[in-house]
Design a protein around this motif. Structure first.
Motif, PDB file in Angstrom:
ATOM      1  N   ASP A  46       0.870  -1.175   0.000  1.00 57.54           N
ATOM      2  CA  ASP A  46       0.000   0.000   0.000  1.00 57.54           C
ATOM      3  C   ASP A  46       0.909   1.228   0.000  1.00 57.54           C
ATOM      4  OD1 ASP A  46      -1.646   2.157   0.559  1.00 57.54           O
ATOM      5  OD2 ASP A  46      -2.862   1.058   2.017  1.00 57.54           O
ATOM      6  N   LEU A  47       1.140   1.782  -1.169  1.00 62.78           N
ATOM      7  CA  LEU A  47       2.083   2.888  -1.307  1.00 62.78           C
ATOM      8  C   LEU A  47       1.566   4.175  -0.684  1.00 62.78           C
ATOM      9  CD1 LEU A  47       3.382   2.105  -4.893  1.00 62.78           C
ATOM     10  CD2 LEU A  47       4.485   1.591  -2.695  1.00 62.78           C
ATOM     11  N   HIS A  75       8.212 -12.357   4.399  1.00 58.48           N
ATOM     12  CA  HIS A  75       7.358 -12.463   5.592  1.00 58.48           C
ATOM     13  C   HIS A  75       7.948 -11.647   6.734  1.00 58.48           C
ATOM     14  CE1 HIS A  75       4.124 -15.159   4.543  1.00 58.48           C
ATOM     15  NE2 HIS A  75       4.975 -15.942   3.906  1.00 58.48           N
ATOM     16  N   ARG A  76       9.248 -11.739   6.929  1.00 53.40           N
ATOM     17  CA  ARG A  76       9.905 -10.947   7.980  1.00 53.40           C
ATOM     18  C   ARG A  76       9.766  -9.447   7.707  1.00 53.40           C
ATOM     19  NH1 ARG A  76      15.434 -13.973   7.916  1.00 53.40           N
ATOM     20  NH2 ARG A  76      14.614 -16.054   8.187  1.00 53.40           N
ATOM     21  N   ALA A  77       9.912  -9.066   6.452  1.00 47.48           N
ATOM     22  CA  ALA A  77       9.776  -7.655   6.088  1.00 47.48           C
ATOM     23  C   ALA A  77       8.356  -7.150   6.354  1.00 47.48           C
ATOM     24  CB  ALA A  77      10.138  -7.453   4.618  1.00 47.48           C
ATOM     25  N   ALA A  78       7.358  -7.966   6.046  1.00 46.40           N
ATOM     26  CA  ALA A  78       5.963  -7.573   6.282  1.00 46.40           C
ATOM     27  C   ALA A  78       5.707  -7.365   7.770  1.00 46.40           C
ATOM     28  CB  ALA A  78       5.013  -8.620   5.720  1.00 46.40           C
ATOM     29  N   GLN A 127       2.705  -1.389   8.565  1.00 45.55           N
ATOM     30  CA  GLN A 127       1.998  -2.559   8.047  1.00 45.55           C
ATOM     31  C   GLN A 127       1.468  -2.327   6.625  1.00 45.55           C
ATOM     32  OE1 GLN A 127       1.913  -5.584  10.035  1.00 45.55           O
ATOM     33  NE2 GLN A 127       3.562  -4.272  10.733  1.00 45.55           N
ATOM     34  N   ALA A 128       2.336  -1.831   5.757  1.00 44.50           N
ATOM     35  CA  ALA A 128       1.957  -1.517   4.380  1.00 44.50           C
ATOM     36  C   ALA A 128       2.083  -2.702   3.427  1.00 44.50           C
ATOM     37  CB  ALA A 128       2.811  -0.357   3.863  1.00 44.50           C
ATOM     38  N   ALA A 141      -3.157 -10.017   0.091  1.00 41.24           N
ATOM     39  CA  ALA A 141      -2.811  -9.243  -1.097  1.00 41.24           C
ATOM     40  C   ALA A 141      -3.762  -9.530  -2.250  1.00 41.24           C
ATOM     41  CB  ALA A 141      -1.366  -9.547  -1.522  1.00 41.24           C
ATOM     42  N   GLY A 142      -4.764 -10.363  -1.987  1.00 45.49           N
ATOM     43  CA  GLY A 142      -5.722 -10.704  -3.032  1.00 45.49           C
ATOM     44  C   GLY A 142      -5.194 -11.780  -3.959  1.00 45.49           C
TER      45      GLY A 142
END
Length: 69
Positions: free
Chosen positions: A6-7, A47-50, A56-57, A64-65
């Motif tokens: 989500d930019l 996953h770690r980056a998320a 929480q972008a 993510a659909g």
């Protein structure tokens, strides 16, 4: 596995670029570039980056659909 960032929410903290540099890249001071179809060998890093994203972008898999694989 697919991701969406989500930019509008992203604040360019660049935690994702540090944790998964083959998927996320900060271009300039604020523009985030990323690979939406994550290679299998990068999935754990993504996953770690998320989880590490302060705002929480990063949406992963079903969020993510896309199909979770």
């Amino acid at each position: 596995m697919n991701i969406v960032v989500d930019l509008n929410r992203c604040q360019a903290y660049a935690q994702c670029a540090f944790l998964a540099p083959e998927v996320f890249e900060l271009h300039g001071e604020e523009a985030l570039l990323y690979v939406p179809a994550v290679p299998e060998d990068q999935q754990e890093r993504v996953h770690r980056a998320a989880v590490a994203c302060p705002v929480q972008a990063i949406l992963v898999g079903g969020a993510a659909g896309a199909d979770v694989r």
